[in-house]
Design a protein around this motif. Structure first.
Motif, short mmCIF file in Angstrom:
data_model
loop_
_atom_site.label_atom_id
_atom_site.label_comp_id
_atom_site.label_asym_id
_atom_site.label_seq_id
_atom_site.Cartn_x
_atom_site.Cartn_y
_atom_site.Cartn_z
N VAL B 26 45.45 40.33 43.06
CA VAL B 26 46.42 40.33 41.96
C VAL B 26 46.72 38.90 41.53
O VAL B 26 46.87 38.02 42.37
CB VAL B 26 47.71 41.04 42.42
N ALA B 27 46.80 38.68 40.23
CA ALA B 27 47.22 37.38 39.70
C ALA B 27 48.24 37.63 38.60
O ALA B 27 48.14 38.62 37.87
CB ALA B 27 46.03 36.62 39.16
N GLU B 28 49.22 36.74 38.49
CA GLU B 28 50.28 36.96 37.51
C GLU B 28 50.48 35.78 36.59
O GLU B 28 50.19 34.64 36.93
CB GLU B 28 51.60 37.20 38.25
N GLY B 29 51.04 36.06 35.44
CA GLY B 29 51.42 35.01 34.50
C GLY B 29 50.31 34.74 33.50
O GLY B 29 49.13 34.87 33.80
N ILE B 30 50.72 34.35 32.31
CA ILE B 30 49.77 34.15 31.21
C ILE B 30 48.70 33.13 31.59
O ILE B 30 47.51 33.35 31.42
CB ILE B 30 50.52 33.67 29.95
N TYR B 136 43.43 34.84 48.44
CA TYR B 136 43.84 35.85 47.45
C TYR B 136 45.21 36.45 47.75
O TYR B 136 45.65 37.39 47.09
CB TYR B 136 42.76 36.94 47.33
N ASN B 137 45.88 35.87 48.75
CA ASN B 137 47.30 36.15 48.96
C ASN B 137 48.03 35.79 47.64
O ASN B 137 47.79 34.73 47.08
CB ASN B 137 47.75 35.25 50.13
N PRO B 138 48.91 36.69 47.14
CA PRO B 138 49.55 36.42 45.84
C PRO B 138 50.25 35.06 45.76
O PRO B 138 50.24 34.41 44.72
CB PRO B 138 50.57 37.56 45.71
N LYS B 139 50.82 34.61 46.87
CA LYS B 139 51.52 33.32 46.86
C LYS B 139 50.55 32.16 46.69
O LYS B 139 50.88 31.14 46.10
CB LYS B 139 52.32 33.12 48.15
N VAL B 140 49.36 32.30 47.26
CA VAL B 140 48.34 31.25 47.11
C VAL B 140 47.86 31.22 45.66
O VAL B 140 47.80 30.16 45.02
CB VAL B 140 47.14 31.49 48.05
#
Lengths: 244, 244
Positions: B26-30, B136-140
């Motif tokens: 998962v990746a977030e943000g424009i 691929y940890n969301p925080k990374v």
């Protein structure tokens, strides 16, 4: 035993308002507490588990249980001791050597890391804009890993601080000169800007030397470095160039 | 609308086990989502608010409401879009230029910052020990600020990776040679160690060049630099010395 009055104080000290009212702040962990004690920070109160309590034998220390420490700690894994310390005496920073100036750093982790970098690079003077996060915020104290004991920090209106400055003033800008090829002075003021907005327009006008860390390769897509990694590289360059 | 099946998948992808099972992250943000799309990461699904949804007009995108985004986001302040992407194809890293090797980095923020530094300094190859936190940890992914799209990362047993290596291997040790005065090569492997324990004994034996960032001043009390600020300074030195 932690009294109700002490519990109330510890809770209040999570807020900047009360830290400033009482001139007190909280630091945790053996390393940080020891370094503050070594640096002659005045102890208001120490809450310690048995080992540390016996080791320091300090009149202002109180023996507490692990469950009490867990209750008062700001950390996920509390580490032996929590101390309440007095703010250091108000100081005037002399204007020689290198002074680092922070224009509205918001993130406590960044400020703590920058304080640790100052300590490593023997930069003993840090001037923070009034809107920079409070250096006695528990997260800053923690991230500085005890270095806060060895760096003198003042909060000041930056224009007021910079106007009478006689040392050259450097600031980082995307369009600045390549730091690796610029002349860097042994006596200098270096300004680092806010995480999102960089150095404010007002302060930019006071900067004589705009510098940048150049991006390498063709694949220029990352927009900037994190402010604490940028500070690491800039302090490293200033110190390297003027020391070796 | 986010379906229950999608909700379940998003929840599962918080865990490394499921990311590896499905080869999805998962990746977030424009910014991050756009950079992954530009770097030809395969899209599994995009959940977007209206503006971004209309902008990309992608067959795998789903229009969602701000409250739905809030529900599925890992961020305090969700930013327009959340994407599920496929892992990049398994790659072999060629052995030229600079390769950065991480020996058990634990903290997601550190790994993300290091990936961002690699991108800045045009270090396109990152080898992580099997115990290094999952990239691929969301925080990374978040801390890398999109740079994860431009750095090739593999997880590998470090001894297996290092044994056939022909480039000089550098590692940071407190007792190493002064990095500012050491010969640094354009083609090199650089190893950074774990936050608490540094480089493991086993891996140390494979290092020919022990280097250190010297501490400045007399007041030598901070014990070490944070691994991401140390990486910043070391990559800066390697690139400066071999480029200017």
């Amino acid at each position: 035993m932690v009294s109700n009055k002490q519990l109330k104080l510890l809770n209040q000290l999570k807020q900047k308002k009360y830290r400033n009212e009482y001139n007190l702040f909280v630091a945790e962990g053996i390393k940080t507490v020891k370094e503050l004690m070594n640096a002659d920070f005045e102890i208001h109160q120490i809450f310690a588990l048995e080992d540390f309590f016996n080791q320091i034998q300090h009149p202002k220390s109180i023996l507490i249980s692990p469950s009490e420490l867990k209750k008062i700690s700001n950390l996920k894994s509390p580490n032996e001791v929590l101390g309440i310390f007095e703010f250091p005496k108000k100081i005037e920073l002399d204007r020689n050597g290198i002074t680092l100036v922070l224009d509205d750093i918001n993130d406590p982790g960044n400020l703590g890391t920058i304080i640790r970098l100052c300590d490593w690079f023997d930069v003993r003077k840090l001037v923070c804009s009034k809107n920079t996060v409070d250096c006695y915020n528990p997260k800053v104290v923690q991230a500085s890993m005890g270095s806060i004991a060895r760096v003198s920090i003042i909060y000041e209106d930056l224009e007021t601080y910079l106007k009478p400055e006689k040392r050259p003033i450097y600031g980082t800008f995307l369009e600045g000169g390549n730091i690796y090829q610029n002349n860097l002075e042994k006596e200098a003021v270096i300004i680092m800007g806010n995480e999102a907005n960089g150095i404010s327009a007002q302060i930019s006008q006071l900067i004589q030397h705009k510098i940048t860390i150049p991006q390498f390769g063709q694949n220029q897509a990352t927009e900037s470095l994190n402010v604490s990694t940028a500070t690491a590289i800039i302090l490293s360059e200033f110190k390297r160039k003027t020391s070796f």
